[in-house]
Write an enzyme that holds these catalytic residues in place. Structure first.
Site, PDB file in Angstrom:
ATOM      1  N   THR A   1       0.962  -1.237  -0.199  1.00 63.60           N
ATOM      2  CA  THR A   1      -0.051  -0.069  -0.169  1.00 63.60           C
ATOM      3  C   THR A   1       0.808   1.108  -0.147  1.00 63.60           C
ATOM      4  O   THR A   1       0.693   2.339  -0.593  1.00 63.60           O
ATOM      5  CB  THR A   1      -0.910   0.022   1.528  1.00 63.60           C
ATOM      6  OG1 THR A   1      -1.524  -1.250   1.095  1.00 63.60           O
ATOM      7  CG2 THR A   1      -1.721   1.135   1.469  1.00 63.60           C
TER       8      THR A   1
ATOM      9  N   LYS B   1       2.473  11.415  -1.026  1.00 61.77           N
ATOM     10  CA  LYS B   1       3.461  12.868  -0.830  1.00 61.77           C
ATOM     11  C   LYS B   1       3.901  13.260  -2.009  1.00 61.77           C
ATOM     12  O   LYS B   1       4.213  14.635  -1.996  1.00 61.77           O
ATOM     13  CB  LYS B   1       4.414  12.011   0.195  1.00 61.77           C
ATOM     14  CG  LYS B   1       4.521  12.101   1.555  1.00 61.77           C
ATOM     15  CD  LYS B   1       3.507  11.418   2.025  1.00 61.77           C
ATOM     16  CE  LYS B   1       2.205  11.718   2.623  1.00 61.77           C
ATOM     17  NZ  LYS B   1       1.208  10.540   3.138  1.00 61.77           N
TER      18      LYS B   1
ATOM     19  N   GLY C   1     -14.760  11.809   6.953  1.00 65.08           N
ATOM     20  CA  GLY C   1     -13.672  11.357   7.571  1.00 65.08           C
ATOM     21  C   GLY C   1     -12.685  12.509   7.873  1.00 65.08           C
ATOM     22  O   GLY C   1     -11.984  12.689   6.697  1.00 65.08           O
TER      23      GLY C   1
ATOM     24  N   VAL D   1     -22.436  10.585   7.546  1.00 62.58           N
ATOM     25  CA  VAL D   1     -23.224  10.491   6.065  1.00 62.58           C
ATOM     26  C   VAL D   1     -23.967   8.832   6.132  1.00 62.58           C
ATOM     27  O   VAL D   1     -23.211   8.048   6.899  1.00 62.58           O
ATOM     28  CB  VAL D   1     -22.159  10.455   5.164  1.00 62.58           C
ATOM     29  CG1 VAL D   1     -22.616  10.237   3.730  1.00 62.58           C
ATOM     30  CG2 VAL D   1     -21.457  11.762   4.935  1.00 62.58           C
TER      31      VAL D   1
ATOM     32  N   GLY E   1     -11.247   5.181   7.570  1.00 60.43           N
ATOM     33  CA  GLY E   1     -10.275   4.344   8.608  1.00 60.43           C
ATOM     34  C   GLY E   1      -9.884   3.300   7.484  1.00 60.43           C
ATOM     35  O   GLY E   1     -10.455   2.888   6.429  1.00 60.43           O
ATOM     36  N   ARG E   2      -9.147   2.402   8.288  1.00 56.40           N
ATOM     37  CA  ARG E   2      -8.502   1.058   7.466  1.00 56.40           C
ATOM     38  C   ARG E   2      -8.897  -0.154   8.428  1.00 56.40           C
ATOM     39  O   ARG E   2      -8.740   0.124   9.364  1.00 56.40           O
ATOM     40  CB  ARG E   2      -7.103   1.354   6.901  1.00 56.40           C
ATOM     41  CG  ARG E   2      -7.016   2.653   5.862  1.00 56.40           C
ATOM     42  CD  ARG E   2      -5.649   2.660   5.398  1.00 56.40           C
ATOM     43  NE  ARG E   2      -4.977   1.428   4.769  1.00 56.40           N
ATOM     44  CZ  ARG E   2      -5.394   1.277   3.202  1.00 56.40           C
ATOM     45  NH1 ARG E   2      -6.191   2.124   2.651  1.00 56.40           N
ATOM     46  NH2 ARG E   2      -4.735   0.069   2.984  1.00 56.40           N
TER      47      ARG E   2
ATOM     48  N   ALA F   1       3.582   3.229   8.053  1.00 58.15           N
ATOM     49  CA  ALA F   1       4.599   2.436   7.515  1.00 58.15           C
ATOM     50  C   ALA F   1       5.917   2.142   8.312  1.00 58.15           C
ATOM     51  O   ALA F   1       6.340   1.052   8.206  1.00 58.15           O
ATOM     52  CB  ALA F   1       5.022   3.131   6.051  1.00 58.15           C
TER      53      ALA F   1
ATOM     54  N   HIS G   1      20.908  28.210  14.588  1.00 53.47           N
ATOM     55  CA  HIS G   1      20.042  29.409  14.420  1.00 53.47           C
ATOM     56  C   HIS G   1      20.608  30.011  12.919  1.00 53.47           C
ATOM     57  O   HIS G   1      21.629  29.983  12.770  1.00 53.47           O
ATOM     58  CB  HIS G   1      20.556  30.587  15.637  1.00 53.47           C
ATOM     59  CG  HIS G   1      19.426  31.839  15.287  1.00 53.47           C
ATOM     60  ND1 HIS G   1      18.299  32.070  15.555  1.00 53.47           N
ATOM     61  CD2 HIS G   1      20.065  33.090  14.714  1.00 53.47           C
ATOM     62  CE1 HIS G   1      17.946  33.170  15.155  1.00 53.47           C
ATOM     63  NE2 HIS G   1      19.244  33.903  14.571  1.00 53.47           N
TER      64      HIS G   1
HETATM   65  C1  LIG Z   1      -3.497   7.373   1.048  1.00 55.05           C
HETATM   66  C2  LIG Z   1      -2.664   6.587   2.014  1.00 55.05           C
HETATM   67  C3  LIG Z   1      -1.467   7.339   2.607  1.00 55.05           C
HETATM   68  C4  LIG Z   1      -0.697   7.094   3.605  1.00 55.05           C
HETATM   69  N1  LIG Z   1       0.235   7.766   4.127  1.00 55.05           N
HETATM   70  C5  LIG Z   1       1.194   7.130   5.045  1.00 55.05           C
HETATM   71  C6  LIG Z   1       2.394   8.075   5.529  1.00 55.05           C
HETATM   72  O1  LIG Z   1       2.768   9.104   5.038  1.00 55.05           O
HETATM   73  N2  LIG Z   1       3.091   7.469   6.286  1.00 55.05           N
HETATM   74  C7  LIG Z   1       2.882   6.142   6.956  1.00 55.05           C
HETATM   75  O2  LIG Z   1       3.650   5.891   7.889  1.00 55.05           O
HETATM   76  N3  LIG Z   1       1.776   5.458   6.549  1.00 55.05           N
HETATM   77  C8  LIG Z   1       1.171   6.291   5.679  1.00 55.05           C
HETATM   78  N4  LIG Z   1       0.013   5.322   5.228  1.00 55.05           N
HETATM   79  C9  LIG Z   1      -0.284   3.946   5.893  1.00 55.05           C
HETATM   80  C10 LIG Z   1       0.840   2.946   5.259  1.00 55.05           C
HETATM   81  O3  LIG Z   1       0.500   2.661   3.713  1.00 55.05           O
HETATM   82  C11 LIG Z   1       0.504   1.634   5.883  1.00 55.05           C
HETATM   83  O4  LIG Z   1       0.572   1.638   7.357  1.00 55.05           O
HETATM   84  C12 LIG Z   1       1.785   0.650   5.502  1.00 55.05           C
HETATM   85  O5  LIG Z   1       1.533   0.215   4.115  1.00 55.05           O
HETATM   86  C13 LIG Z   1       1.403  -0.862   6.125  1.00 55.05           C
HETATM   87  O6  LIG Z   1       2.429  -1.801   5.756  1.00 55.05           O
HETATM   88  P1  LIG Z   1       2.147  -3.227   5.680  1.00 55.05           P
HETATM   89  O7  LIG Z   1       3.355  -3.858   5.100  1.00 55.05           O
HETATM   90  O8  LIG Z   1       1.383  -3.787   6.953  1.00 55.05           O
HETATM   91  O9  LIG Z   1       1.130  -3.558   4.726  1.00 55.05           O
HETATM   92  P2  LIG Z   1       0.767  -3.119   3.233  1.00 55.05           P
HETATM   93  O10 LIG Z   1       1.645  -1.932   2.721  1.00 55.05           O
HETATM   94  O11 LIG Z   1      -0.661  -2.695   3.011  1.00 55.05           O
HETATM   95  O12 LIG Z   1       1.203  -4.137   2.275  1.00 55.05           O
HETATM   96  C14 LIG Z   1       0.603  -5.604   2.255  1.00 55.05           C
HETATM   97  C15 LIG Z   1       1.001  -6.248   0.986  1.00 55.05           C
HETATM   98  O13 LIG Z   1       0.316  -7.548   0.846  1.00 55.05           O
HETATM   99  C16 LIG Z   1      -0.348  -7.721  -0.023  1.00 55.05           C
HETATM  100  N5  LIG Z   1      -1.140  -9.075  -0.061  1.00 55.05           N
HETATM  101  C17 LIG Z   1      -2.431  -9.066   0.799  1.00 55.05           C
HETATM  102  N6  LIG Z   1      -2.634 -10.418   0.822  1.00 55.05           N
HETATM  103  C18 LIG Z   1      -1.630 -10.986   0.131  1.00 55.05           C
HETATM  104  C19 LIG Z   1      -1.662 -12.582  -0.138  1.00 55.05           C
HETATM  105  N7  LIG Z   1      -2.701 -13.430   0.314  1.00 55.05           N
HETATM  106  N8  LIG Z   1      -0.517 -12.905  -0.963  1.00 55.05           N
HETATM  107  C20 LIG Z   1       0.215 -12.024  -1.308  1.00 55.05           C
HETATM  108  N9  LIG Z   1       0.284 -10.572  -1.133  1.00 55.05           N
HETATM  109  C21 LIG Z   1      -0.872 -10.341  -0.442  1.00 55.05           C
HETATM  110  C22 LIG Z   1      -0.924  -6.575  -0.848  1.00 55.05           C
HETATM  111  O14 LIG Z   1      -1.229  -6.696  -2.069  1.00 55.05           O
HETATM  112  C23 LIG Z   1      -0.132  -5.561  -0.258  1.00 55.05           C
HETATM  113  O15 LIG Z   1       0.982  -5.058  -1.297  1.00 55.05           O
HETATM  114  C24 LIG Z   1      -0.712   5.603   4.184  1.00 55.05           C
HETATM  115  C25 LIG Z   1      -2.116   4.700   3.849  1.00 55.05           C
HETATM  116  C26 LIG Z   1      -2.657   5.222   2.733  1.00 55.05           C
HETATM  117  C27 LIG Z   1      -3.882   4.783   2.114  1.00 55.05           C
END
Ligand SMILES: Cc1cc2nc3c(=O)[nH]c(=O)nc-3n(C[C@H](O)[C@H](O)[C@H](O)COP(=O)(O)OP(=O)(O)OC[C@H]3O[C@@H](n4cnc5c(N)ncnc54)[C@H](O)[C@@H]3O)c2cc1C
Length: 463
Positions: A42, A52, A177, A234, A269-270, A318, A442
């Site tokens: 994501t 960003k 939201g 909503v 939310g997510r 992230a 400074h």
């Molecule tokens: C619009 C937006 C902006 C954001 N901005 C920020 C930010 O500025 N800073 C920040 O810290 N966080 C930000 N976040 C949150 C951040 O993206 C997430 O917290 C982070 O990506 C979580 O990482 P993760 O590795 O847990 O999962 P994810 O990044 O969600 O990755 C999970 C991956 O697993 C894959 N997957 C799922 N199921 C399977 C399966 N069964 N087999 C194979 N692959 C699979 C998916 O395709 C995905 O690619 C933002 C989120 C969004 C939506």
């Protein structure tokens, strides 16, 4: 049976890919399963990085259009080339996801392409092939929470994914939201010319962040042109040719009203994503909110299966996912990986930015902790004045008895970079006095942080 590994990570987001790299560094034979066409999850594909990129481009546009004149720079005929802006965003994403591919090659990590399913402990099926592994780390991330009655088509009713892809600037964007994602993407489209209304169920923005910061942030965004309907929900959306009619009701009950929009962003939310993973079959337990249940060492209830990132409890960020990825890899390699959840910063990348680490005032009050507050406004910071960015303040919360820093909250220019100092302070158990005695260059914005630390002891110098 095709191949066997020490570790198979499912998901290549910041949790999964970082876990894979760290485990490979420690000598494990690692594979990472990803069903998306590109690595990075994501964060790199539809989250942090593209948002960003658009925040930066739109802020540049806003500066030229509205802020440069104040600096004595007249620019006529400023035009938006949204197609180029979007293409640039795509290039930024592409460079980042290719970077992860490079890191996989460098660290000899096998990318198993396709959806991963855990068919038994130690067995993961991908695209019809079953792979054996000593350990599995679930890092499948999260997805947008849907809103009943508001059906997403990713064209006019969008999640963050669609909001990052709009091909024209909406006349009226309604954001459902008032959290981080809604306000960031709302900022992007407001800067590019949209009228933006945020509808939020609670009577405040940024739930979970320090209330005083959230209130001032609301005022600043209001000055920028944001409209807010706080304390409203909503309950339905009707699509017509001219746009979308939203039914909006006071959260506490009352008469419904209609709000018209041409694009609606659902950003409420997510939620953890575990679809198709086979968790039922192997008996991996989830908690009451559908998150994979883990212990302090990221272990699920099934031996050999671990989980990290958005799919488990904690902040959906992230860098939190990355730190958990490193920690679990180290644990699997026999080391002592650990994450300090009290020192994870949270940042809202609007302008001004909002950044926080540690406890809020509300949390300290609820816990009955006696604390001191030091605050310093950016209006009294020379660099902020030179920049023309004086909105906001730095605020430090310290234990009343020991002076140990318990929380820091910054609303202001570059707050996201400034917070790093306070993360370090918390990580090292520093006192506010420690921060106050550090020499800060400074003229820099960081002097506002030093002054806030001095203010904890009632002795700021420049106010
Ligand atoms: C619009 C937006 C902006 C954001 N901005 C920020 C930010 O500025 N800073 C920040 O810290 N966080 C930000 N976040 C949150 C951040 O993206 C997430 O917290 C982070 O990506 C979580 O990482 P993760 O590795 O847990 O999962 P994810 O990044 O969600 O990755 C999970 C991956 O697993 C894959 N997957 C799922 N199921 C399977 C399966 N069964 N087999 C194979 N692959 C699979 C998916 O395709 C995905 O690619 C933002 C989120 C969004 C939506």
């Amino acid at each position: 049976m095709s191949d066997s590994f020490d570790l198979i990570v499912i998901g290549s987001g910041p949790g999964g890919y970082v876990c894979a790299i760290r485990a490979a560094q420690l000598g494990l034979k690692v594979a990472c399963v990803e069903k998306r066409e590109t690595l990075g999850g994501t964060c790199l594909n539809i989250g942090c990085i593209p948002s960003k990129a658009l925040l930066q481009s739109s802020e540049n546009f806003e500066e030229i259009a509205h802020k440069f004149a104040d600096h004595g720079i007249q620019v006529d005929g400023v035009k938006l080339d949204l197609a180029r802006m979007q293409a640039r965003k795509g290039e930024v994403v592409s460079a980042n996801v290719k970077g992860v591919e490079f890191l996989f090659r460098k660290n000899k990590i096998t990318w198993l392409k396709g959806a991963g399913k855990i068919v038994a402990p130690g067995k993961v099926e991908v695209a019809g092939t079953t792979y054996e592994t000593k350990n599995i780390v679930i890092a499948t991330g999260s997805e947008s929470v849907p809103l009943r009655g508001v059906e997403v088509d990713e064209k006019t009713i969008v999640t963050s994914t669609g909001a990052l892809e709009l091909e024209s600037v909406p006349k009226h964007l309604v954001v459902i939201g008032g959290g981080v994602i809604g306000l960031e993407l709302g900022s992007v489209w407001r800067r590019l010319g949209a009228e933006v209304t945020v509808i939020e169920f609670l009577d405040r923005l940024l739930p979970g962040m320090d209330n005083e910061v959230a209130k001032q942030f609301e005022r600043i965004l209001g000055k920028q042109g944001f409209k807010f309907k706080l304390g409203h929900k909503v309950t339905g959306a009707t699509k017509a040719e001219a746009g979308i009619s939203l039914t909006v009701e006071p959260a506490k009950g009352g008469e419904a009203q209609t709000v018209e929009a041409d694009v609606v962003l659902v950003a409420i939310g997510r939620r953890p994503y575990v679809e198709g993973l086979g968790l039922d079959t192997v008996g991996v337990a989830l908690d009451e909110r559908g998150r994979v249940k883990t212990d302090q060492h990221f272990a699920t209830n099934v031996p050999g299966i671990y989980a990290i990132g958005d799919v488990i409890a904690g902040a959906m960020l992230a860098h939190k996912a990355e730190d958990e990825g490193v920690a679990v890899a180290e644990i699997l390699a026999g080391q002592h990986g650990h994450v300090n959840y009290g020192a994870i910063p949270g940042i809202v990348y609007t302008w001004p930015e909002v950044a926080a680490v540690g406890a809020t005032e509300e949390e300290l009050k609820a816990a009955g902790t006696a604390y001191k507050v030091g605050k310093f406004p950016f209006t009294a910071n020379g660099r902020a004045r030179a920049m023309g960015d004086v909105d906001g303040f730095a605020k430090i919360l310290a234990d009343k008895a020991t002076d140990r820093v318990l929380g820091a909250h910054i609303l202001g220019p570059d707050a996201g970079h400034l917070i790093a100092e306070m993360v370090t302070a918390i990580e090292f158990g520093a006192s506010a006095e420690d921060v106050a005695r550090i020499c800060h260059a400074h003229p820099t914005l960081s002097e506002a942080v030093k002054e806030a630390a001095l203010a904890v002891d009632g002795r700021p110098l420049h106010i």
